[in-house]
Scaffold this motif. Structure first.
Motif, PDB file in Angstrom:
ATOM      1  N   ARG A 195       0.950  -1.127   0.132  1.00 18.40           N
ATOM      2  CA  ARG A 195       0.014   0.090   0.001  1.00 18.40           C
ATOM      3  C   ARG A 195       0.912   1.229   0.021  1.00 18.40           C
ATOM      4  NH1 ARG A 195      -1.803  -3.102   4.461  1.00 18.40           N
ATOM      5  NH2 ARG A 195      -3.492  -4.591   3.951  1.00 18.40           N
ATOM      6  N   GLN A 196       0.579   2.097  -1.169  1.00 18.99           N
ATOM      7  CA  GLN A 196       1.063   3.485  -0.959  1.00 18.99           C
ATOM      8  C   GLN A 196       0.279   4.434  -1.196  1.00 18.99           C
ATOM      9  OE1 GLN A 196       3.655   3.280  -4.573  1.00 18.99           O
ATOM     10  NE2 GLN A 196       5.540   2.146  -3.779  1.00 18.99           N
ATOM     11  N   ARG A 253       5.133   6.205 -14.866  1.00 17.32           N
ATOM     12  CA  ARG A 253       4.326   5.283 -14.587  1.00 17.32           C
ATOM     13  C   ARG A 253       2.570   5.272 -14.713  1.00 17.32           C
ATOM     14  NH1 ARG A 253       8.607   5.790 -10.471  1.00 17.32           N
ATOM     15  NH2 ARG A 253       9.083   4.027  -9.614  1.00 17.32           N
ATOM     16  N   CYS A 294       0.025   0.314 -11.238  1.00 22.33           N
ATOM     17  CA  CYS A 294       0.004  -0.169 -10.028  1.00 22.33           C
ATOM     18  C   CYS A 294       0.307  -1.593  -9.898  1.00 22.33           C
ATOM     19  CB  CYS A 294      -1.291   0.190  -8.969  1.00 22.33           C
ATOM     20  SG  CYS A 294      -1.359  -0.457  -7.444  1.00 22.33           S
ATOM     21  N   ASP A 315       4.018  -2.006 -11.028  1.00 19.63           N
ATOM     22  CA  ASP A 315       4.918  -1.337 -10.352  1.00 19.63           C
ATOM     23  C   ASP A 315       5.118  -1.994  -8.809  1.00 19.63           C
ATOM     24  OD1 ASP A 315       6.896   0.562  -9.665  1.00 19.63           O
ATOM     25  OD2 ASP A 315       5.327   1.877  -8.852  1.00 19.63           O
ATOM     26  N   SER A 360      -8.622   2.645 -12.026  1.00 19.57           N
ATOM     27  CA  SER A 360      -7.927   3.907 -12.075  1.00 19.57           C
ATOM     28  C   SER A 360      -8.836   4.695 -11.233  1.00 19.57           C
ATOM     29  CB  SER A 360      -7.899   4.214 -13.651  1.00 19.57           C
ATOM     30  OG  SER A 360      -7.372   5.791 -13.383  1.00 19.57           O
ATOM     31  N   ASP A 418      -4.134   1.559 -13.975  1.00 22.91           N
ATOM     32  CA  ASP A 418      -4.636   1.428 -12.722  1.00 22.91           C
ATOM     33  C   ASP A 418      -3.729   1.952 -11.589  1.00 22.91           C
ATOM     34  OD1 ASP A 418      -3.014  -0.778 -13.780  1.00 22.91           O
ATOM     35  OD2 ASP A 418      -2.957  -1.442 -11.946  1.00 22.91           O
ATOM     36  N   ASP A 419      -4.486   2.434 -10.634  1.00 26.99           N
ATOM     37  CA  ASP A 419      -3.619   2.882  -9.513  1.00 26.99           C
ATOM     38  C   ASP A 419      -4.023   2.190  -8.028  1.00 26.99           C
ATOM     39  OD1 ASP A 419      -6.140   4.081  -9.056  1.00 26.99           O
ATOM     40  OD2 ASP A 419      -5.572   6.077  -9.402  1.00 26.99           O
ATOM     41  N   ASP A 420      -5.014   1.294  -8.526  1.00 28.61           N
ATOM     42  CA  ASP A 420      -5.527   0.115  -7.493  1.00 28.61           C
ATOM     43  C   ASP A 420      -5.382  -1.229  -8.025  1.00 28.61           C
ATOM     44  OD1 ASP A 420      -6.685  -0.009  -4.451  1.00 28.61           O
ATOM     45  OD2 ASP A 420      -8.164  -0.986  -5.590  1.00 28.61           O
ATOM     46  N   ALA A 469      -2.705  -4.452  -3.764  1.00 34.32           N
ATOM     47  CA  ALA A 469      -1.654  -3.229  -4.224  1.00 34.32           C
ATOM     48  C   ALA A 469      -2.364  -1.837  -4.418  1.00 34.32           C
ATOM     49  CB  ALA A 469      -0.847  -3.585  -5.323  1.00 34.32           C
ATOM     50  N   SER A 470      -2.073  -0.960  -3.917  1.00 31.22           N
ATOM     51  CA  SER A 470      -2.852   0.520  -3.966  1.00 31.22           C
ATOM     52  C   SER A 470      -1.729   1.545  -3.826  1.00 31.22           C
ATOM     53  CB  SER A 470      -3.814   0.376  -2.798  1.00 31.22           C
ATOM     54  OG  SER A 470      -4.245   1.772  -3.034  1.00 31.22           O
ATOM     55  N   GLN A 471      -2.058   2.324  -4.770  1.00 25.62           N
ATOM     56  CA  GLN A 471      -1.124   3.603  -4.759  1.00 25.62           C
ATOM     57  C   GLN A 471      -1.719   4.915  -4.397  1.00 25.62           C
ATOM     58  OE1 GLN A 471       0.377   2.814  -8.837  1.00 25.62           O
ATOM     59  NE2 GLN A 471       2.556   2.931  -7.829  1.00 25.62           N
TER      60      GLN A 471
END
Length: 377
Positions: free
Chosen positions: A159-160, A178, A189, A192, A218, A226-228, A245-247
């Protein structure tokens, strides 16, 4: 080193510190930036003995040098789309490689690199830094030794919060590439940091996904990737795994971790408390392994990777240095030089597996159903 130059580079400096940490290796050559003049300037500023305008001239020139004078291995610290070219060129001349993750932007390229590694028998490591932490290495040893019985379930996460807003729109270099499918690949995500979470399943639990169900979203408006990233997976022994995973987790501090649940116990590690490994056994007090005053309990496979006196924490740079140490020892042992037995840190097969996992996740997220993970995942 290829990449990693310039004032906005994120990972070049940590790799340089890691390489130099043990005073057994030095950086002698570099093509550090995409602009040839800047690449040469950065090489001079960082005291590289041989600076090159681009990676092509670096590999061709170094491979032409006599054995003992040319570079021993190449560290690739670039955006994802620039991993394949220098890796392929180096492997083709027999030069070992340590590459940042994910291995490439697609599975086909990853398999091409694997074929070269196998045919040329060249050492190759993927920079999954968190596997270099001694407590993660200990988790692997305990699982392989049967300390928690048969693995039933694995929970892996990363998680970020740094992409909770559209930082790429403000010109943030790290956010920009990214969020660009041409540079990052089909998943932002997931590629990364989702690959970091998945590698725990392979490295620490010794298992891999055979099919999965994915949700990629997204969350921030206007972001093309995607950021999640959330995956439910079936593993090769029939166990289940979750990869989250999550940004966009506001306030998260690189919360990377794994929980491995077995028939007789559970192991839990989190980057938030990186120097501890929790071992739970039913009906018994929780045991906490810690890099405290006494580390004599650590197996001989891990002790050569410790640098500080007992009671002193060893963190991110040391973990990254452990990957470089593994590759160095692999190269030295191949030459017949006396070196400790290298730990089984992630290599080319793990890099290919990461790309197979991402490819299946992208397919599942688009189609909305379960998908078989391609060969090598």
């Amino acid at each position: 080193m290829v990449g990693g130059g310039g004032p906005k580079s994120f990972f070049g400096a940590p790799h340089r510190r890691a390489i130099l940490m043990d005073n057994t290796a030095e950086l002698t050559a570099g093509a550090l930036r995409s602009n040839p003049e800047d690449s040469l300037s950065d090489a001079r500023e960082l005291f590289f003995a041989r600076g090159y305008p681009d990676w092509r001239s670096l590999v061709s020139s170094e491979s032409a040098l006599p054995e003992g004078e040319r570079i021993d291995y190449l560290t690739i610290v670039t955006p994802n789309d620039a991993h394949f070219g220098p890796a392929e060129a180096a492997l083709g001349t027999g030069i070992a490689v340590l590459s940042e993750k994910p291995l490439t932007t697609n599975l086909d390229e990853a398999r091409q690199l694997q074929a070269l590694v196998l045919s040329r028998e060249v050492p190759f490591l993927v920079a999954h830094t968190y596997t270099g932490y001694p407590m993660v290495m200990l988790a692997r040893e305990l699982v392989m030794g049967g300390a928690i019985g048969e693995v039933r379930k694995v929970e892996a996460w990363y998680r970020q919060g740094w992409l909770s807003t559209r930082r790429e729109a403000d010109g943030n270099k790290q956010a920009s590439w990214r969020a660009d499918p041409a540079k990052a690949g089909a998943s932002g995500c997931g590629g990364d940091i989702g690959t970091h979470a998945y590698i725990f399943i392979r490295f620490a639990a010794g298992l891999h996904a055979v099919r999965l169900l994915a949700r990629m979203k997204s969350v921030v408006p206007g972001r093309p990737l995607d950021d999640d990233f959330t995956v439910l997976a079936e593993l090769n022994n029939g166990a289940i795994a979750t990869v989250s995973a999550s940004q966009i987790t506001t306030g998260a501090e690189n919360d990377n971790g794994v929980r491995i649940i077995g028939t007789t116990g559970t192991l839990t590690w989190s980057h938030i408390r990186f120097d501890e490994l929790e071992h739970c056994v039913g009906g018994q007090p929780v045991r906490i392994y810690r890099q405290g005053a006494d580390t004599s309990y650590l197996p001989g496979s891990i002790r050569p990777y410790l640098r500080l006196p007992a009671g002193h924490p060893e963190g991110f740079h040391e973990a990254l240095a452990n990957l470089h140490r593994t590759l160095e020892w692999t190269i030295r042992r191949a030459r017949g030089e006396p070196s400790p037995q290298p730990f089984a840190h992630p290599g080319i097969a793990d890099g290919v597996a990461g790309m197979a996992f991402i490819e299946a996740a992208v397919q599942s997220a688009r189609g909305g159903g379960w998908v078989d993970v391609p060969r090598g995942g």
